[in-house]
Design a protein around this motif. Structure first.
Motif, PDB file in Angstrom:
ATOM      1  N   GLU A  55       5.382  46.588  -2.178  1.00 26.22           N
ATOM      2  CA  GLU A  55       6.752  47.054  -2.089  1.00 26.22           C
ATOM      3  C   GLU A  55       7.450  46.966  -3.448  1.00 26.22           C
ATOM      4  OE1 GLU A  55       9.831  44.799   0.293  1.00 26.22           O
ATOM      5  OE2 GLU A  55       9.216  46.342   1.704  1.00 26.22           O
ATOM      6  N   SER A  56       8.141  48.018  -3.823  1.00 21.57           N
ATOM      7  CA  SER A  56       8.874  48.012  -5.094  1.00 21.57           C
ATOM      8  C   SER A  56      10.168  47.221  -4.935  1.00 21.57           C
ATOM      9  CB  SER A  56       9.194  49.441  -5.516  1.00 21.57           C
ATOM     10  OG  SER A  56      10.211  49.976  -4.691  1.00 21.57           O
ATOM     11  N   GLU A  57      10.798  46.922  -6.066  1.00 23.63           N
ATOM     12  CA  GLU A  57      12.066  46.191  -6.030  1.00 23.63           C
ATOM     13  C   GLU A  57      13.129  47.016  -5.306  1.00 23.63           C
ATOM     14  OE1 GLU A  57      15.315  44.515  -9.171  1.00 23.63           O
ATOM     15  OE2 GLU A  57      13.203  44.280  -9.677  1.00 23.63           O
ATOM     16  N   GLY A  58      13.130  48.320  -5.517  1.00 29.44           N
ATOM     17  CA  GLY A  58      14.085  49.194  -4.834  1.00 29.44           C
ATOM     18  C   GLY A  58      13.902  49.181  -3.329  1.00 29.44           C
ATOM     19  N   GLN A  59      12.645  49.190  -2.880  1.00 27.50           N
ATOM     20  CA  GLN A  59      12.378  49.126  -1.448  1.00 27.50           C
ATOM     21  C   GLN A  59      12.826  47.790  -0.878  1.00 27.50           C
ATOM     22  OE1 GLN A  59       8.199  50.054  -1.779  1.00 27.50           O
ATOM     23  NE2 GLN A  59       8.511  51.783  -0.412  1.00 27.50           N
ATOM     24  N   ALA A  60      12.553  46.712  -1.588  1.00 29.18           N
ATOM     25  CA  ALA A  60      12.953  45.380  -1.121  1.00 29.18           C
ATOM     26  C   ALA A  60      14.466  45.321  -0.988  1.00 29.18           C
ATOM     27  CB  ALA A  60      12.445  44.303  -2.071  1.00 29.18           C
ATOM     28  N   ASP A  61      15.199  45.843  -1.962  1.00 31.40           N
ATOM     29  CA  ASP A  61      16.657  45.859  -1.904  1.00 31.40           C
ATOM     30  C   ASP A  61      17.136  46.714  -0.734  1.00 31.40           C
ATOM     31  OD1 ASP A  61      16.725  44.258  -4.138  1.00 31.40           O
ATOM     32  OD2 ASP A  61      17.247  45.896  -5.525  1.00 31.40           O
ATOM     33  N   PHE A  62      16.490  47.869  -0.540  1.00 29.04           N
ATOM     34  CA  PHE A  62      16.859  48.757   0.565  1.00 29.04           C
ATOM     35  C   PHE A  62      16.707  48.039   1.898  1.00 29.04           C
ATOM     36  CE2 PHE A  62      15.388  51.542   3.961  1.00 29.04           C
ATOM     37  CZ  PHE A  62      16.459  52.407   4.066  1.00 29.04           C
ATOM     38  N   TRP A  63      15.544  47.422   2.135  1.00 29.50           N
ATOM     39  CA  TRP A  63      15.294  46.763   3.421  1.00 29.50           C
ATOM     40  C   TRP A  63      16.141  45.511   3.597  1.00 29.50           C
ATOM     41  CZ3 TRP A  63      13.674  48.781   7.651  1.00 29.50           C
ATOM     42  CH2 TRP A  63      12.900  49.937   7.590  1.00 29.50           C
ATOM     43  N   THR A  64      16.467  44.828   2.507  1.00 33.52           N
ATOM     44  CA  THR A  64      17.351  43.667   2.603  1.00 33.52           C
ATOM     45  C   THR A  64      18.742  44.108   3.040  1.00 33.52           C
ATOM     46  OG1 THR A  64      16.079  42.466   0.952  1.00 33.52           O
ATOM     47  CG2 THR A  64      18.344  41.727   1.320  1.00 33.52           C
ATOM     48  N   SER A  65      19.237  45.218   2.499  1.00 40.03           N
ATOM     49  CA  SER A  65      20.558  45.711   2.905  1.00 40.03           C
ATOM     50  C   SER A  65      20.509  46.261   4.331  1.00 40.03           C
ATOM     51  CB  SER A  65      21.093  46.753   1.936  1.00 40.03           C
ATOM     52  OG  SER A  65      20.310  47.914   1.959  1.00 40.03           O
ATOM     53  N   GLU A  66      19.398  46.891   4.723  1.00 40.84           N
ATOM     54  CA  GLU A  66      19.248  47.373   6.097  1.00 40.84           C
ATOM     55  C   GLU A  66      19.269  46.195   7.073  1.00 40.84           C
ATOM     56  OE1 GLU A  66      18.559  51.015   7.320  1.00 40.84           O
ATOM     57  OE2 GLU A  66      19.922  50.765   5.630  1.00 40.84           O
ATOM     58  N   LEU A  67      18.580  45.120   6.714  1.00 38.72           N
ATOM     59  CA  LEU A  67      18.547  43.927   7.561  1.00 38.72           C
ATOM     60  C   LEU A  67      19.950  43.357   7.731  1.00 38.72           C
ATOM     61  CD1 LEU A  67      16.982  41.742   9.124  1.00 38.72           C
ATOM     62  CD2 LEU A  67      16.610  40.583   6.941  1.00 38.72           C
ATOM     63  N   ALA A  68      20.708  43.256   6.661  1.00 39.04           N
ATOM     64  CA  ALA A  68      22.080  42.740   6.744  1.00 39.04           C
ATOM     65  C   ALA A  68      22.931  43.626   7.655  1.00 39.04           C
ATOM     66  CB  ALA A  68      22.699  42.647   5.354  1.00 39.04           C
ATOM     67  N   ALA A  69      22.777  44.936   7.543  1.00 41.33           N
ATOM     68  CA  ALA A  69      23.548  45.860   8.380  1.00 41.33           C
ATOM     69  C   ALA A  69      23.145  45.740   9.851  1.00 41.33           C
ATOM     70  CB  ALA A  69      23.349  47.296   7.888  1.00 41.33           C
ATOM     71  N   VAL A  70      21.856  45.581  10.126  1.00 44.33           N
ATOM     72  CA  VAL A  70      21.386  45.437  11.505  1.00 44.33           C
ATOM     73  C   VAL A  70      21.902  44.130  12.104  1.00 44.33           C
ATOM     74  CG1 VAL A  70      19.331  45.067  12.947  1.00 44.33           C
ATOM     75  CG2 VAL A  70      19.384  46.943  11.288  1.00 44.33           C
ATOM     76  N   GLU A  72      24.632  42.516  11.297  1.00 38.94           N
ATOM     77  CA  GLU A  72      26.067  42.665  11.525  1.00 38.94           C
ATOM     78  C   GLU A  72      26.311  43.490  12.784  1.00 38.94           C
ATOM     79  OE1 GLU A  72      29.826  44.438  11.729  1.00 38.94           O
ATOM     80  OE2 GLU A  72      28.103  45.627  11.094  1.00 38.94           O
ATOM     81  N   MET A  73      25.570  44.574  12.930  1.00 40.81           N
ATOM     82  CA  MET A  73      25.707  45.419  14.116  1.00 40.81           C
ATOM     83  C   MET A  73      25.283  44.656  15.367  1.00 40.81           C
ATOM     84  SD  MET A  73      23.776  47.387  16.428  1.00 40.81           S
ATOM     85  CE  MET A  73      22.238  47.703  15.602  1.00 40.81           C
ATOM     86  N   ARG A  74      24.231  43.835  15.259  1.00 43.32           N
ATOM     87  CA  ARG A  74      23.778  43.027  16.402  1.00 43.32           C
ATOM     88  C   ARG A  74      24.905  42.121  16.878  1.00 43.32           C
ATOM     89  NH1 ARG A  74      19.404  38.708  15.008  1.00 43.32           N
ATOM     90  NH2 ARG A  74      21.211  37.929  13.874  1.00 43.32           N
TER      91      ARG A  74
END
Length: 191
Positions: A55-70, A72-74
């Motif tokens: 996984e690239s650094e950009g992908q890791a950042d993307f999935w980390t922000s997706e996790l935070a959003a999920v 919060e929505m949860r």
């Protein structure tokens, strides 16, 4: 092996990814867990072109922000499920009002059905939220809205649909029922 699919409904299984009985209650501890959750439910995952070597650094950042959003929505979804049945409809309407959803006509068994869908390009949290709302509307349509409950065994607050014939189930699982009954028995014997 399935790790997250219990009820088969994203709405309930996502809400139940926070489990107070566990030493570490967070069942979505990292982006890899979120990707597994999405895969188990057949949710498409963003394809950012994984480079050779991981996984690239950009992908890791993307999935980390997706996790935070999920997560919060949860929390917002859990608040909807925690409402009394009489207030839950209004809470679901408020939850839905903030979603980027559109209406689509889908073929279900040869008949057209109006469905909420996430727009193309929606993030993971929005796609899961729209799917959760769609499932909760389906639950209501089949008459199970008043049977949607939270576990009565403290500290568990898992959501479930009471499908028992009398409709008086209080606990999400046998585990919680046994713990609650054992605690009540101990309390009776102390006095």
């Amino acid at each position: 092996m399935r790790q997250y699919v219990d009820t088969g409904l994203v709405a309930l299984d996502l809400a139940n990814t926070w489990d107070e009985y566990l030493d570490e209650p967070e069942r979505l501890p990292d982006p890899a867990a979120l990707r597994r959750f999405c895969a188990e439910f057949g949710e498409p995952q963003e394809d950012l072109g994984e480079p050779a070597g991981g996984e690239s650094e950009g992908q890791a950042d993307f999935w980390t922000s997706e996790l935070a959003a999920v997560r919060e929505m949860r929390g917002r979804l859990r608040a909807v499920l925690a409402c009394e049945a009489s207030e839950r409809t209004r809470a679901l309407a408020r939850f839905t009002a903030g979603l980027p959803a559109r209406v689509a006509v889908e073929d279900v068994g040869g008949a057209p059905v109006l469905r909420l869908v996430a727009p193309d390009g929606a993030g993971t949290a929005d796609r899961l939220a729209v799917r959760a709302v769609r499932e909760l509307l389906d639950v209501a349509a089949v008459g199970d809205w008043v049977r949607l409950r939270l576990c009565a065994a403290s500290p568990c607050r898992d959501a479930f649909i009471d499908r028992s014939r009398p409709g008086r189930r209080q606990f999400c699982s046998t585990r919680c029922a046994n713990r609650a009954h054992a605690a009540a028995s101990r309390a009776r014997h102390r006095t």
